[in-house]
Design a protein around this motif. Structure first.
Motif, short mmCIF file in Angstrom:
data_model
loop_
_atom_site.label_atom_id
_atom_site.label_comp_id
_atom_site.label_asym_id
_atom_site.label_seq_id
_atom_site.Cartn_x
_atom_site.Cartn_y
_atom_site.Cartn_z
N VAL A 55 -8.63 -4.36 0.49
CA VAL A 55 -8.12 -3.65 1.66
C VAL A 55 -7.28 -2.46 1.20
O VAL A 55 -6.74 -2.46 0.10
CB VAL A 55 -7.26 -4.57 2.56
N ARG A 56 -7.17 -1.47 2.06
CA ARG A 56 -6.28 -0.34 1.78
C ARG A 56 -5.58 0.06 3.07
O ARG A 56 -6.10 -0.13 4.17
CB ARG A 56 -7.02 0.84 1.16
N LEU A 57 -4.39 0.59 2.93
CA LEU A 57 -3.56 0.92 4.08
C LEU A 57 -4.12 2.08 4.90
O LEU A 57 -4.65 3.04 4.35
CB LEU A 57 -2.16 1.28 3.62
N THR A 58 -3.99 1.95 6.21
CA THR A 58 -4.27 3.07 7.09
C THR A 58 -3.03 3.97 7.12
O THR A 58 -2.01 3.66 6.50
CB THR A 58 -4.57 2.58 8.51
N THR A 59 -3.10 5.07 7.86
CA THR A 59 -1.94 5.94 8.01
C THR A 59 -0.78 5.17 8.64
O THR A 59 0.38 5.29 8.20
CB THR A 59 -2.28 7.15 8.89
N SER A 60 -1.08 4.34 9.63
CA SER A 60 -0.05 3.51 10.26
C SER A 60 0.52 2.50 9.27
O SER A 60 1.73 2.22 9.25
CB SER A 60 -0.62 2.78 11.48
N GLY A 61 -0.36 1.95 8.45
CA GLY A 61 0.08 0.99 7.44
C GLY A 61 1.00 1.63 6.42
O GLY A 61 2.00 1.03 6.00
N GLU A 62 0.68 2.85 6.00
CA GLU A 62 1.54 3.57 5.06
C GLU A 62 2.92 3.81 5.66
O GLU A 62 3.94 3.67 4.97
CB GLU A 62 0.91 4.92 4.68
#
Length: 299
Positions: A55-62
């Motif tokens: 998995v990798r972070l979305t903009t919101s996740g970042e």
């Protein structure tokens, strides 16, 4: 959204995998997946993009990650502040350069553990750049790094000074001129190592491009290859003094500018300085002064 949600979110973000995060936290994978899904539902946004390789972070996740790091850190710090008293105890996470860990740290840790056995010490080694990053991310309470370091968010304390020297195998002739390094292999730590940067910058100023650069993850790997005649490196002479018992090495100065480098202890300015941290710093300073090397001559 509670503190455990933040810890789970950060574990997945840092590991890049729900499976690895579950192993690290000792949770079942399905439980981690459910908690992440619930967090995304609560925040009404997707925090991760799922793929076959993790998995990798979305903009919101970042955006959430920077806040989550602060939330987890502040929660842990609040616990330390409330529990802090005149007797050091609890967890102390220290970072160190490979060279410092090999020569200086064992004595510092021994002195500290004898004085404060209730402190649970953990140590992580890395390059100066890696350790700065870990301190800034609240993953270490402090770290030994090599100068120079400048950062507005860091408290920087000089604990000692290392004399650096060019280290070659005993079978090598004396290196009297920089040009002699043109045909040699540099044996260095990975990018981010201050000693490597000093050597490369010095060679660049002299207009010298080394024949080859080989990266290593451990000090023993570098020393073993120098002993075998594979190449040369720039290291603290205190390291060489200890290594002479096992390896055939030659040590010599090549530049006054490269001669002495302060070892620094860094920590975040906004972090509460517990008694455990302050006592560790004092013991580190004292040990560095006690262990001033007798500096061997070139052999």
């Amino acid at each position: 959204m509670d503190i455990r949600d933040m810890q789970i979110f950060l574990a997945v973000a840092n590991e890049g995998s729900i499976t690895r995060a579950a192993e690290k936290l000792e949770y079942v994978q399905s439980s981690i997946s459910i908690r992440i899904q619930q967090l995304e539902s609560e925040l009404k946004t997707e925090l991760f993009r799922r793929g076959r390789h993790g998995v990798r972070l979305t903009t919101s996740g970042e955006a959430l990650k920077s806040y989550a790091e602060k939330i987890v850190f502040l929660t842990q710090e609040a616990e330390r502040v409330v529990a802090d008293n005149s007797i050091p105890r609890g967890t102390l996470r220290i970072g160190s350069l490979e060279t410092t860990a090999a020569i200086r740290l064992p004595y510092i840790l021994t002195d500290y553990h004898k004085s404060y056995p209730e402190v649970d010490l953990t140590v992580k080694t890395g390059t100066t750049e890696e350790l700065i990053h870990l301190v800034l991310k609240y993953e270490l309470d402090g770290a030994f790094v090599a100068a120079p370091v400048e950062h507005a968010e860091l408290d920087i304390i000089e604990v000692g000074v290392e004399e650096l020297a060019l280290i070659s195998g005993g079978q090598f002739p004396s290196i009297d001129r920089p040009e002699q390094l043109r045909n040699l292999t540099l044996l260095v730590f990975r990018v981010g190592c201050s000693y490597r940067r000093k050597l490369e910058d010095w060679l660049h100023l002299k207009g010298i491009i080394p024949a080859k650069i080989m990266e290593f993850g451990t000090l023993e790997g570098i020393l073993g290859c120098i002993h075998a005649g594979l190449g040369v490196s720039l290291l603290p002479r205190s390291v060489v003094e200890r290594a002479l018992v096992q390896y055939n090495l030659r040590s010599q100065k090549i530049s006054e500018k490269l001669c002495k480098t302060p070892t620094l202890f860094i920590r975040r300015k906004d972090a509460y300085e517990t008694v455990a941290v302050s006592e560790f710093i004092q013991i580190a300073k004292r040990r560095f002064n006690l262990m001033e090397p007798s500096f061997i001559q070139a052999k």
